[in-house]
Design a protein around this motif. Sequence first.
Motif, short mmCIF file in Angstrom:
data_model
loop_
_atom_site.label_atom_id
_atom_site.label_comp_id
_atom_site.label_asym_id
_atom_site.label_seq_id
_atom_site.Cartn_x
_atom_site.Cartn_y
_atom_site.Cartn_z
N THR A 84 0.84 -1.20 0.00
CA THR A 84 0.00 0.00 0.00
C THR A 84 0.88 1.25 0.00
OG1 THR A 84 -1.76 -1.10 1.25
CG2 THR A 84 -1.78 1.29 1.26
N TYR A 85 1.86 1.23 0.89
CA TYR A 85 2.76 2.37 1.01
C TYR A 85 3.44 2.69 -0.32
CZ TYR A 85 6.88 5.04 2.44
OH TYR A 85 7.87 5.99 2.54
N HIS A 86 4.00 1.66 -0.97
CA HIS A 86 4.73 1.90 -2.21
C HIS A 86 3.79 2.26 -3.36
CE1 HIS A 86 8.75 0.97 -0.77
NE2 HIS A 86 8.19 0.02 -0.03
N GLY A 87 2.60 1.67 -3.35
CA GLY A 87 1.61 2.01 -4.38
C GLY A 87 1.22 3.49 -4.29
N LEU A 88 0.97 3.95 -3.07
CA LEU A 88 0.63 5.36 -2.88
C LEU A 88 1.78 6.26 -3.31
CD1 LEU A 88 -1.08 5.17 0.65
CD2 LEU A 88 -2.24 5.70 -1.51
N LYS A 89 2.99 5.88 -2.90
CA LYS A 89 4.19 6.65 -3.27
C LYS A 89 4.30 6.78 -4.79
CE LYS A 89 6.79 7.84 0.36
NZ LYS A 89 7.10 9.26 0.61
N ALA A 90 3.90 5.72 -5.50
CA ALA A 90 3.96 5.74 -6.97
C ALA A 90 2.78 6.52 -7.55
CB ALA A 90 3.98 4.31 -7.50
N LEU B 58 -3.85 0.30 7.83
CA LEU B 58 -4.10 1.46 8.68
C LEU B 58 -4.00 1.16 10.17
CD1 LEU B 58 -6.91 3.44 6.84
CD2 LEU B 58 -4.46 3.89 6.91
N VAL B 59 -4.31 -0.06 10.57
CA VAL B 59 -4.22 -0.39 11.99
C VAL B 59 -2.77 -0.23 12.46
CG1 VAL B 59 -4.39 -2.25 13.68
CG2 VAL B 59 -6.19 -1.94 11.98
N ALA B 60 -1.85 -0.78 11.66
CA ALA B 60 -0.44 -0.70 12.04
C ALA B 60 0.19 0.57 11.47
CB ALA B 60 0.30 -1.94 11.54
N GLY B 61 -0.14 0.89 10.23
CA GLY B 61 0.60 1.95 9.53
C GLY B 61 -0.14 3.26 9.41
N GLY B 62 -1.23 3.43 10.14
CA GLY B 62 -2.09 4.60 9.98
C GLY B 62 -1.37 5.93 9.82
N GLU B 63 -0.46 6.20 10.73
CA GLU B 63 0.19 7.50 10.72
C GLU B 63 1.02 7.69 9.44
OE1 GLU B 63 1.86 8.04 14.54
OE2 GLU B 63 2.60 10.07 14.13
N GLU C 187 8.72 4.82 11.73
CA GLU C 187 8.60 4.72 10.27
C GLU C 187 8.27 3.27 9.95
OE1 GLU C 187 8.65 7.21 8.09
OE2 GLU C 187 8.95 8.63 9.73
N LEU C 188 8.20 2.93 8.65
CA LEU C 188 7.79 1.59 8.25
C LEU C 188 8.60 0.48 8.92
CD1 LEU C 188 6.78 1.37 4.50
CD2 LEU C 188 5.36 1.61 6.54
N GLU C 189 9.92 0.67 8.96
CA GLU C 189 10.78 -0.37 9.52
C GLU C 189 10.45 -0.61 10.99
OE1 GLU C 189 12.06 2.59 8.27
OE2 GLU C 189 11.82 1.70 6.27
N GLY C 190 10.25 0.47 11.71
CA GLY C 190 9.91 0.37 13.13
C GLY C 190 8.60 -0.37 13.33
N ILE C 191 7.65 -0.14 12.44
CA ILE C 191 6.36 -0.82 12.53
C ILE C 191 6.54 -2.33 12.32
CG2 ILE C 191 4.08 -1.04 11.45
CD1 ILE C 191 4.33 1.99 10.75
#
Lengths: 381, 381
Positions: B107-113, B125-130, B362-366
């Motif tokens: 999701t993250y990379h798709g949005l970035k693209a 969103l539960v984990a990566g919401g912010e 950030e993503l890695e921390g999640i």
Amino acid sequence: MKKKTISILGSTGSIGTQALDIIENNPDVYSAKVLSCSRRISELKEQIDKFNPEMVVVEREEDALALAKEYPHLQVEYGEKGLITAAEIDCDMVLNSLMGMRGMIPTYHGLKAGNDIAFANKETLVAGGEVIMKTVAETGAKLLPVDSEHSAIFQCLQGNPEKALRKIILTASGGPFRGYTLDQLENVTLEQALKHPKWTMGSKITIDSATLMNKGLEVIEAKWLFDVDIDQIQVVVHPQSIVHSAVEYHDGSVIAQMGKPDMRVPIAYAFTYPDRLENNYESLDFFTEAANLTFEKPDMEVFKNLKMAFEASRMGGSYPVTLNGSNEMLVQLFLEGKIRFIDIQNTIEKVLDQHQPKYNMELEGIVEADKAARQAALDLL
Amino acid sequence: MKKKTISILGSTGSIGTQALDIIENNPDVYSAKVLSCSRRISELKEQIDKFNPEMVVVEREEDALALAKEYPHLQVEYGEKGLITAAEIDCDMVLNSLMGMRGMIPTYHGLKAGNDIAFANKETLVAGGEVIMKTVAETGAKLLPVDSEHSAIFQCLQGNPEKALRKIILTASGGPFRGYTLDQLENVTLEQALKHPKWTMGSKITIDSATLMNKGLEVIEAKWLFDVDIDQIQVVVHPQSIVHSAVEYHDGSVIAQMGKPDMRVPIAYAFTYPDRLENNYESLDFFTEAANLTFEKPDMEVFKNLKMAFEASRMGGSYPVTLNGSNEMLVQLFLEGKIRFIDIQNTIEKVLDQHQPKYNMELEGIVEADKAARQAALDLL
């Protein structure tokens, strides 16, 4: 922010006083430019003192003269001409909460003058649908519903493509005689008919709710307002009156509008559209009042008015005017204790049976057809 | 009209196959550019033959090699890198129907693209919401909900000012153990837990529905997606699953979305938004299946997962990641018959109790916090 000026036709009635409640609670947002009543002059005077309008309209010349004397700085008008003046006045919105056929003419002239109209007056569209919607199209003025059902539908349509509308689900409380047989309807009293289970309203509309004519008129109103075929409208009896109506889209999704039975919400929505006015009314509680919602078919064999409304709308032309005009006359007679409850629908049936329709009427033709329907109702009683 | 190309992550799952059903029935409107699965290779092959995608993604390298040999003109990728490539591909929409935490990264990379993403993957969103919502704000790409509840809320928000939203009413079927006491929960079996009363879904989400963790995750998802405070969200148990959710505006008006339990409707809405795709599915019937709708309070003392989800969201930081990660591990163990139903919520409670939170990840921390949560769940069993 500039205050929104509102001209209220029918300010002492149920809708009018609730509209003034909104204005009173939002003095920085709204002001009442015009107030009007038929004969409740003492209530009107209280409203004048509180809201300081620029103009008032009353029914009779003698009341107008007395008011003009008492309030020398106030413009005072009377009669139909006065209501037209009030509808045409330079303002941000006209609220037409007049009762019955006489509400149609001011709506027409208000629209012609380019004023947006919030209307609780069903007859505007039941009788004048064709002419009124043509006027809306020509002038670009907005016609905004105040009826809780039509406001619900209007709210459910926001943010969706027009062509996606498949069906309107118009809810009905079912009235105090829900579940009655035709035989049981024979013996109901005026007192029983005036006890609406959910809404407190004027006496004419309360009787119409008990006969289901109110729902029939709403079906016809919805047909015009939302530009659908009459058979795209489904009436669903919902005794709790929490779902105020719904729409189904062509993807199968149903959007419903719900809330406590409080007319101030749809009135404020019409005033504020497309925005919403914040209030502190209590929220709908899904764990108590909305914990159990039921839906059932209306019985159109017992409540013939609803069936006749669909039929009159399908026939078109002067049929809906005739349905409405004869009903207005008969409800008045019932309220005066002169006929039985069941006589209302039985007589309307006779009036429609012998009706010779007219088509492509202008305003004058509609007014004439309405008069003829009232007379026919008297003749056929 | 140009066809809308869709990249489907998780095309052999419940959401994926229903999405393909929509594409199959609307071949002039949509095409599947990418298909993907974990290990259901034979189902994937059938889909390849039918939908002729440009690219497929599978979990394992050996499956990818075999497929590349069998379909020489097809781009074949595998693993997390493959899913990222599928999310970043030039297309009109990515459907992320992956299960669990591994759905967040694509999701993250798709949005970035710059791709619009329709997502059924709650963990995004539960984990990566912010992080995810920041990415949405930065890129302007759309994140469209496919979950029936979030689609319902999203539909109810159309045509209304953002600031007017007062409350989200998130409905829950209550699952197969609605009304159970804590004692009764002690003895429920896997077989019972897998029988969802209303929806047919994958096994992980079916168990989450039985524990009410699914609803808890949805609350957190809704908080991020609709930018509300967690305490503006009210969970309402509605066993008939007809009202898919609702919103209350600050004027007291409640808008609800209703329908049959059919995931194709919210999937198609995400594909077609802001338009609606016509279909010929049967209409919701207010006289039978929707004739009696009930609403009740969820029992958060018995179904502790729901209470813990609210609490984890209020605490923020790594708490929701921990809630979700430990739950994923425990549900897997329950599905494997290794622990009891009640152990899921009891162990999550222990994990959260001893959790040392981190913030501003950030993503890695999640991803790290997720791994730690899984380990903690194993350690504390």
